[in-house]
Scaffold this active site. Structure first.
Site, PDB file in Angstrom:
ATOM      1  N   GLU B  35       0.814  -1.214   0.000  1.00 47.89           N
ATOM      2  CA  GLU B  35       0.000   0.000   0.000  1.00 47.89           C
ATOM      3  C   GLU B  35       0.850   1.268   0.000  1.00 47.89           C
ATOM      4  O   GLU B  35       0.484   2.275  -0.617  1.00 47.89           O
ATOM      5  CB  GLU B  35      -0.942  -0.014   1.217  1.00 47.89           C
ATOM      6  CG  GLU B  35      -1.840  -1.245   1.312  1.00 47.89           C
ATOM      7  CD  GLU B  35      -2.889  -1.317   0.200  1.00 47.89           C
ATOM      8  OE1 GLU B  35      -2.994  -0.370  -0.582  1.00 47.89           O
ATOM      9  OE2 GLU B  35      -3.592  -2.341   0.118  1.00 47.89           O
ATOM     10  N   GLU B  64      -5.152   4.505  -0.903  1.00 52.10           N
ATOM     11  CA  GLU B  64      -4.095   3.548  -0.550  1.00 52.10           C
ATOM     12  C   GLU B  64      -3.542   3.851   0.847  1.00 52.10           C
ATOM     13  O   GLU B  64      -3.168   2.938   1.584  1.00 52.10           O
ATOM     14  CB  GLU B  64      -2.963   3.556  -1.572  1.00 52.10           C
ATOM     15  CG  GLU B  64      -3.376   3.294  -3.025  1.00 52.10           C
ATOM     16  CD  GLU B  64      -3.934   1.900  -3.296  1.00 52.10           C
ATOM     17  OE1 GLU B  64      -4.091   1.132  -2.338  1.00 52.10           O
ATOM     18  OE2 GLU B  64      -4.218   1.603  -4.464  1.00 52.10           O
ATOM     19  N   HIS B  67      -5.706   2.260   3.223  1.00 50.38           N
ATOM     20  CA  HIS B  67      -5.422   0.821   3.290  1.00 50.38           C
ATOM     21  C   HIS B  67      -4.159   0.560   4.109  1.00 50.38           C
ATOM     22  O   HIS B  67      -4.100  -0.389   4.890  1.00 50.38           O
ATOM     23  CB  HIS B  67      -5.230   0.248   1.877  1.00 50.38           C
ATOM     24  CG  HIS B  67      -6.474   0.334   1.032  1.00 50.38           C
ATOM     25  ND1 HIS B  67      -6.480   0.059  -0.305  1.00 50.38           N
ATOM     26  CD2 HIS B  67      -7.735   0.682   1.345  1.00 50.38           C
ATOM     27  CE1 HIS B  67      -7.706   0.217  -0.790  1.00 50.38           C
ATOM     28  NE2 HIS B  67      -8.484   0.595   0.193  1.00 50.38           N
ATOM     29  N   GLU B 135      -1.998  -2.992  -9.250  1.00 49.96           N
ATOM     30  CA  GLU B 135      -3.265  -3.373  -8.619  1.00 49.96           C
ATOM     31  C   GLU B 135      -3.498  -4.871  -8.716  1.00 49.96           C
ATOM     32  O   GLU B 135      -3.949  -5.509  -7.765  1.00 49.96           O
ATOM     33  CB  GLU B 135      -4.434  -2.614  -9.259  1.00 49.96           C
ATOM     34  CG  GLU B 135      -4.410  -1.104  -9.021  1.00 49.96           C
ATOM     35  CD  GLU B 135      -4.564  -0.733  -7.553  1.00 49.96           C
ATOM     36  OE1 GLU B 135      -5.123  -1.538  -6.784  1.00 49.96           O
ATOM     37  OE2 GLU B 135      -4.114   0.355  -7.177  1.00 49.96           O
ATOM     38  N   GLU B 165      -8.815  -3.482  -4.709  1.00 52.26           N
ATOM     39  CA  GLU B 165      -7.792  -3.562  -5.772  1.00 52.26           C
ATOM     40  C   GLU B 165      -8.450  -3.859  -7.116  1.00 52.26           C
ATOM     41  O   GLU B 165      -8.025  -3.334  -8.154  1.00 52.26           O
ATOM     42  CB  GLU B 165      -6.751  -4.651  -5.456  1.00 52.26           C
ATOM     43  CG  GLU B 165      -6.136  -4.608  -4.063  1.00 52.26           C
ATOM     44  CD  GLU B 165      -5.383  -3.335  -3.749  1.00 52.26           C
ATOM     45  OE1 GLU B 165      -5.394  -2.400  -4.557  1.00 52.26           O
ATOM     46  OE2 GLU B 165      -4.775  -3.274  -2.666  1.00 52.26           O
ATOM     47  N   HIS B 168      -9.831  -0.591  -8.257  1.00 53.46           N
ATOM     48  CA  HIS B 168      -8.753   0.303  -8.716  1.00 53.46           C
ATOM     49  C   HIS B 168      -8.254  -0.113 -10.098  1.00 53.46           C
ATOM     50  O   HIS B 168      -8.054   0.729 -10.973  1.00 53.46           O
ATOM     51  CB  HIS B 168      -7.581   0.277  -7.729  1.00 53.46           C
ATOM     52  CG  HIS B 168      -7.910   0.900  -6.409  1.00 53.46           C
ATOM     53  ND1 HIS B 168      -7.062   0.843  -5.318  1.00 53.46           N
ATOM     54  CD2 HIS B 168      -8.993   1.589  -5.991  1.00 53.46           C
ATOM     55  CE1 HIS B 168      -7.620   1.465  -4.297  1.00 53.46           C
ATOM     56  NE2 HIS B 168      -8.788   1.923  -4.675  1.00 53.46           N
TER      57      HIS B 168
HETATM   58 FE   LIG Z   1      -5.121  -0.256  -4.783  1.00 53.27          FE
END
Ligand SMILES: [Fe+2]
Lengths: 76, 189
Positions: B35, B64, B67, B135, B165, B168
């Protein structure tokens, strides 16, 4: 049944030192098939979406390990 | 600038005392596809990308960090009450020698985070393709972490992160389509 999990079967030699895994799997999540997101896709309710990690049902593709799969997995 | 909200993006609950899991999770903290790498990569690339997709890089880069904070919380919870003996048994003896119980940006094998994990090529397509690959690699890492973990509560949070992910990757793919400037025209080549 259609699935985003795909499988392949590697070559097995009679001299493999470990017990061969006959079938290997890999993930091809739904976004690989959708392209640019079309309008008006079905949505989760706000609460479901927060749990799922996405608002869009078509992009939801949870991963479970073997043990969790035996327990039936959990959907939002 | 940023506005900080003092809560996690998704709740992090840990049900078992298992410092070994912390050792694995560090991969997503300071690993090549983790991340931190993701956040720094996107927030840096956005200066030299067409205006239309700057906002996307800002949004995802910011997420991110949210995360990163979730992973930090997991690692912290899994190790905060572990004794040196327990850390040693979990393969974290080397970590303890260097950091005590502190978190550090490194991968699961203990290699410190490095900027060589990320790139800014200045070419929008090259950068976005790197982002898509990043990703997909992060998605795969979460798969292997879920496979390694027997903690149902932790896996619930990891599944959330893996789904993010996927989203993304989808948005970066759409960004490529936007830059091709052909996505909304029906064209037959
Ligand atoms: Fe991501």
């Amino acid at each position: 049944m259609y699935t985003h999990l795909k499988f392949y079967h590697p070559f097995v030699s009679s001299f493999d030192p470990c017990k061969p895994i006959l079938e290997k799997k890999y993930s091809t999540p739904p976004h690989l098939y959708i392209g640019f997101q079309p309008p008006n896709l079905p949505q989760f309710s706000p609460f479901e979406a927060l749990k799922a990690g996405t608002l869009w049902k078509d992009f939801y593709d949870p991963w479970f390990n073997t043990y969790e799969k035996q327990m039936g997995g959990v959907l939002p | 600038m940023w506005i900080y909200e003092k809560k996690l993006q998704y709740p992090v609950r840990v049900s078992t005392c298992n410092p070994t899991l912390a050792k694995y999770l560090i991969e997503q903290y300071g690993g090549a596809d983790g991340e931190l790498a993701a956040a720094l990569r996107y927030l840096n690339q956005r200066y030299t990308i067409p205006d239309k997709v700057i906002g996307l890089l800002t949004d995802i880069g910011t997420e991110e960090f949210a995360h990163l904070e979730m992973i930090a919380t997991m690692v912290y919870k899994l190790t905060k009450d572990a004794t040196p003996e327990q850390l040693k048994a979990a393969g974290l003896g080397e970590h303890y020698a260097n950091h005590d119980g502190a978190l550090f940006y490194q991968n699961a094998a203990g290699s410190p985070w490095t900027a060589t994990y990320i790139q800014a090529k200045g070419d929008p397509i090259a950068d976005l393709y790197e982002d898509i690959a990043a990703e997909e690699k992060a998605r795969a890492t979460y798969q292997w972490l879920i496979d390694l973990s027997d903690d149902p509560d932790l896996n619930d949070s990891l599944r959330f992160l893996r789904e993010r992910e996927i989203i993304h990757a989808q948005r970066f793919r759409e960004a490529v389509e936007i830059l091709k400037e052909e996505w909304d025209t029906k064209k037959v080549f």
